[in-house]
Design a protein around this motif. Structure first.
Motif, mmCIF file in Angstrom:
data_model
loop_
_atom_site.group_PDB
_atom_site.id
_atom_site.type_symbol
_atom_site.label_atom_id
_atom_site.label_comp_id
_atom_site.label_asym_id
_atom_site.label_seq_id
_atom_site.Cartn_x
_atom_site.Cartn_y
_atom_site.Cartn_z
ATOM 1 N N GLN A 23 0.786 -1.312 -0.029
ATOM 2 C CA GLN A 23 -0.209 -0.133 -0.123
ATOM 3 C C GLN A 23 0.937 1.433 -0.111
ATOM 4 O O GLN A 23 1.784 1.462 0.971
ATOM 5 N N ILE A 24 0.618 1.981 -1.005
ATOM 6 C CA ILE A 24 1.446 3.373 -1.119
ATOM 7 C C ILE A 24 0.621 4.456 -1.510
ATOM 8 O O ILE A 24 -0.635 4.261 -1.551
ATOM 9 N N GLU A 25 1.281 5.741 -1.509
ATOM 10 C CA GLU A 25 0.510 6.779 -1.660
ATOM 11 C C GLU A 25 0.079 6.965 -3.024
ATOM 12 O O GLU A 25 -1.040 7.260 -3.456
ATOM 13 N N TYR A 26 0.925 6.643 -4.093
ATOM 14 C CA TYR A 26 0.556 6.746 -5.605
ATOM 15 C C TYR A 26 1.896 5.924 -6.102
ATOM 16 O O TYR A 26 2.793 5.630 -5.466
ATOM 17 N N GLY A 27 1.495 5.505 -7.514
ATOM 18 C CA GLY A 27 2.528 4.693 -8.185
ATOM 19 C C GLY A 27 2.301 3.319 -8.583
ATOM 20 O O GLY A 27 3.186 2.649 -9.349
ATOM 21 N N ALA A 28 1.222 2.596 -8.206
ATOM 22 C CA ALA A 28 0.961 1.274 -8.302
ATOM 23 C C ALA A 28 0.413 1.157 -9.801
ATOM 24 O O ALA A 28 0.664 -0.060 -10.108
ATOM 25 N N PHE A 29 0.076 2.120 -10.683
ATOM 26 C CA PHE A 29 -0.290 1.717 -12.154
ATOM 27 C C PHE A 29 0.751 1.757 -12.834
ATOM 28 O O PHE A 29 0.619 2.766 -13.848
ATOM 29 N N ALA A 30 2.010 1.090 -12.581
ATOM 30 C CA ALA A 30 2.875 1.170 -13.598
ATOM 31 C C ALA A 30 3.357 -0.413 -13.373
ATOM 32 O O ALA A 30 3.020 -1.234 -12.804
ATOM 33 N N GLU A 31 4.428 -0.642 -14.449
ATOM 34 C CA GLU A 31 5.097 -2.231 -14.489
ATOM 35 C C GLU A 31 5.880 -2.206 -13.323
ATOM 36 O O GLU A 31 5.999 -3.738 -12.834
ATOM 37 N N ARG A 32 6.605 -1.175 -12.738
ATOM 38 C CA ARG A 32 7.470 -1.377 -11.687
ATOM 39 C C ARG A 32 7.217 -0.209 -10.725
ATOM 40 O O ARG A 32 6.910 0.968 -11.185
ATOM 41 N N VAL A 33 7.440 -0.447 -9.331
ATOM 42 C CA VAL A 33 7.331 0.396 -8.480
ATOM 43 C C VAL A 33 7.966 0.422 -7.205
ATOM 44 O O VAL A 33 8.466 -0.656 -6.717
ATOM 45 N N ALA A 34 8.610 1.583 -6.818
ATOM 46 C CA ALA A 34 9.516 1.384 -5.514
ATOM 47 C C ALA A 34 8.793 1.668 -4.346
ATOM 48 O O ALA A 34 7.999 2.642 -4.424
ATOM 49 N N VAL A 35 8.885 0.652 -3.502
ATOM 50 C CA VAL A 35 7.906 0.820 -2.181
ATOM 51 C C VAL A 35 8.495 0.840 -0.940
ATOM 52 O O VAL A 35 9.565 -0.050 -0.929
ATOM 53 N N PRO A 36 8.294 1.685 0.017
ATOM 54 C CA PRO A 36 8.920 1.579 1.350
ATOM 55 C C PRO A 36 8.926 0.183 1.919
ATOM 56 O O PRO A 36 7.516 -0.308 1.835
ATOM 57 N N SER A 37 9.827 -0.496 2.238
ATOM 58 C CA SER A 37 9.685 -1.589 3.063
ATOM 59 C C SER A 37 8.812 -1.836 4.067
ATOM 60 O O SER A 37 8.122 -2.844 4.153
ATOM 61 N N ARG A 38 8.615 -0.811 4.824
ATOM 62 C CA ARG A 38 7.474 -0.886 5.985
ATOM 63 C C ARG A 38 6.095 -1.044 5.197
ATOM 64 O O ARG A 38 5.097 -1.412 5.860
ATOM 65 N N SER A 39 5.906 -0.784 4.042
ATOM 66 C CA SER A 39 4.548 -0.676 3.393
ATOM 67 C C SER A 39 4.167 -2.070 2.647
ATOM 68 O O SER A 39 3.471 -2.280 1.710
ATOM 69 N N CYS A 40 5.109 -2.867 2.603
ATOM 70 C CA CYS A 40 5.432 -4.088 1.812
ATOM 71 C C CYS A 40 5.180 -5.596 2.481
ATOM 72 O O CYS A 40 5.921 -5.566 3.552
ATOM 73 N N TYR A 41 4.496 -6.495 2.071
ATOM 74 C CA TYR A 41 4.102 -7.343 2.872
ATOM 75 C C TYR A 41 4.024 -8.751 2.177
ATOM 76 O O TYR A 41 3.599 -8.837 0.965
ATOM 77 N N ARG A 42 4.625 -9.982 2.651
ATOM 78 C CA ARG A 42 4.564 -11.145 1.799
ATOM 79 C C ARG A 42 3.336 -11.461 1.857
ATOM 80 O O ARG A 42 2.325 -11.409 2.723
ATOM 81 N N MET A 43 2.728 -12.354 0.582
ATOM 82 C CA MET A 43 1.487 -12.892 0.352
ATOM 83 C C MET A 43 1.745 -14.391 0.680
ATOM 84 O O MET A 43 2.822 -14.827 0.076
ATOM 85 N N PRO A 44 0.793 -14.857 0.931
ATOM 86 C CA PRO A 44 0.588 -16.529 1.064
ATOM 87 C C PRO A 44 0.515 -17.060 -0.528
ATOM 88 O O PRO A 44 -0.081 -16.484 -1.225
ATOM 89 N N GLY A 45 1.207 -18.015 -0.414
ATOM 90 C CA GLY A 45 1.199 -18.795 -1.880
ATOM 91 C C GLY A 45 -0.491 -19.125 -2.388
ATOM 92 O O GLY A 45 -0.525 -19.020 -3.769
ATOM 93 N N SER A 46 -1.158 -19.424 -1.690
ATOM 94 C CA SER A 46 -2.558 -19.361 -2.117
ATOM 95 C C SER A 46 -3.302 -18.178 -2.412
ATOM 96 O O SER A 46 -4.250 -18.193 -3.221
ATOM 97 N N MET A 47 -2.718 -17.145 -2.308
ATOM 98 C CA MET A 47 -3.377 -15.806 -2.550
ATOM 99 C C MET A 47 -3.066 -15.203 -4.086
ATOM 100 O O MET A 47 -1.856 -15.367 -4.346
#
Length: 174
Positions: free
Chosen positions: A88-112
């Motif tokens: 979750q970030i303030e803006y930038g997700a509608f791109a092929e790549r984005v730099a995200v603060p590590s505190r806003s980045c979470y691993r996803m379970p394989g089933s998701m």
């Protein structure tokens, strides 16, 4: 990289798919190859220029995403290249790549799926905040969820049921 870019706030027709500079992650950032991004009401407000936090134009909108870690900054130990993540970030997700603060980045379970991961951020955080932080929901209580067919409404129904509430869901039409 390709991205949806806002050059002037206004209607969605102002968005342009174009080449945009690749993000440069800092020492606390995670570079994510975006596989899915969700569109939420705040995204529409940002694009339209009516949200409380507006980046300078041109910019890439989008607050929620999911993808694969391409690289990590020197000070990042929470995720590794190749990990499946949501962010979750303030803006930038509608791109092929984005730099995200590590505190806003979470691993996803394989089933998701990536689509599920991208759809969770704003909707479930909003529902959780409303039910527990503001509403103080306890198991066995009854909750009326208006707008139960939308993203936040569906998340609220699911979370309230998971927390042991009796849920009454309301929508405006069949």
């Amino acid at each position: 990289m390709r991205a949806l870019v806002v050059h002037q706030h206004g209607p969605l027709e102002n968005l342009r798919l174009e080449t945009f500079p690749d993000p440069k992650p800092g020492p606390e950032d995670v570079l994510v190859e975006v596989h899915a991004a969700s569109v939420n009401f705040p995204d529409l407000l940002v694009i339209g220029g009516t949200y409380q936090i507006l980046p300078a134009v041109p910019f890439v909108p989008g607050k929620d995403l999911a993808g694969i870690v391409a690289a990590v900054g020197a000070n990042v130990s929470s995720v590794n290249p190749g990990d499946r993540v949501m962010a979750q970030i303030e803006y930038g997700a509608f791109a092929e790549r984005v730099a995200v603060p590590s505190r806003s980045c979470y691993r996803m379970p394989g089933s998701m799926s990536f689509a599920e991961g991208a759809a969770m951020g704003l909707t479930y955080l909003t529902a959780h905040f409303a039910l527990l932080e503001r509403g103080g929901l306890k198991a066995g209580e009854t909750v009326l969820v208006t707008g139960a067919a939308g993203g936040v409404g569906l998340a609220t129904v699911q979370l309230a049921k998971a927390l042991g509430a009796i849920v009454i869901a309301a929508v405006s039409s069949e």
